[in-house]
Design an enzyme around this catalytic site. Sequence first.
Site, mmCIF file in Angstrom:
data_model
loop_
_atom_site.group_PDB
_atom_site.id
_atom_site.type_symbol
_atom_site.label_atom_id
_atom_site.label_comp_id
_atom_site.label_asym_id
_atom_site.label_seq_id
_atom_site.Cartn_x
_atom_site.Cartn_y
_atom_site.Cartn_z
ATOM 1 N N HIS A 1 27.144 50.903 34.049
ATOM 2 C CA HIS A 1 27.644 49.954 35.094
ATOM 3 C C HIS A 1 29.107 50.460 35.048
ATOM 4 O O HIS A 1 29.980 49.837 34.102
ATOM 5 C CB HIS A 1 27.301 48.773 35.248
ATOM 6 C CG HIS A 1 27.855 48.037 36.350
ATOM 7 N ND1 HIS A 1 28.273 46.719 36.396
ATOM 8 C CD2 HIS A 1 27.692 48.361 37.663
ATOM 9 C CE1 HIS A 1 28.566 46.380 37.632
ATOM 10 N NE2 HIS A 1 27.910 47.223 38.442
ATOM 11 N N HIS B 1 36.551 48.803 42.239
ATOM 12 C CA HIS B 1 35.599 47.990 42.884
ATOM 13 C C HIS B 1 36.212 46.993 43.748
ATOM 14 O O HIS B 1 35.561 47.106 44.919
ATOM 15 C CB HIS B 1 34.965 47.319 41.621
ATOM 16 C CG HIS B 1 33.927 46.479 42.017
ATOM 17 N ND1 HIS B 1 34.211 45.003 42.596
ATOM 18 C CD2 HIS B 1 32.787 46.469 42.148
ATOM 19 C CE1 HIS B 1 33.227 44.228 42.913
ATOM 20 N NE2 HIS B 1 32.148 45.207 42.610
#
Length: 242
Positions: free
Chosen positions: A12, A54
């Site tokens: 991830h 992100h």
Amino acid sequence: MARYPLSPWIAHRGGGCLAPENTLEGFRLAARLGFQAVEFDVMLTRDQVPILIHDETLERTTDGRGGVAERDWDELADLDAGRWLHRSWSGARIPRLTDVLALCTDLGLGVNVEIKPAAGHDEATGRLVAEGVAAAWPATLPLVVSSFSEAALAAARDAVPEQPRALLVEAIPGDFGARLARLDCAFLHARAVDLTVTATQELAAAGVPLAAYTVNSPEVAARCFALGVVALFTDRLDCLGP
Ligand code: G3P
Ligand code: MG
């Protein structure tokens, strides 16, 4: 059922919790630890360069300030994107999508490219990310393009219809079939803690491969695989994975 192209363990944000997220350092670490697939988040700068980050703002993961979509690439290229995690990572930079696709090609990693549009930039981000991937990614390596943004996925679908796509959700929605059909997505990526037996059975009956995020314990991983999940996203590259 469409075959899910990525391997069962997906690192991830690149290096999970072991390296600064969405950096080249993280992808190298994931490959060194034996991962065959990585996930990362892509957003556009003001001058429309797809970069890995992100958050919509720079503060959490860089030494910059303000909104990603309000800065040109040349204002972001020299920011430190590693020191927030630990000073030993100082010097890590925000990579562009092109940088990461080149590195992952060299490393032989499969990729899940998550389209992460800043608010109001869904269509442009979906289109430019899909086109950027299509221009750079070798057909021989596994790929899934995903997003929580249905507008971004629709733009990606229109730009590069043949690209493998996943709709990202939290809980599996009751109308998943209609949404996946509308967006021409073969796969669903859902939050592991929200998975129910009923919903996963409905998905399996419909022939939709399911991947789950973000799984950081062996117990949750075992439950997901028992429910028929085909791949897991994990931050715990130190104790979970291949
Ligand atoms: O793509 C799976 C996962 O990355 C979605 O959540 O917030 O970590 O991008 P987030
Ligand atoms: Mg993500």
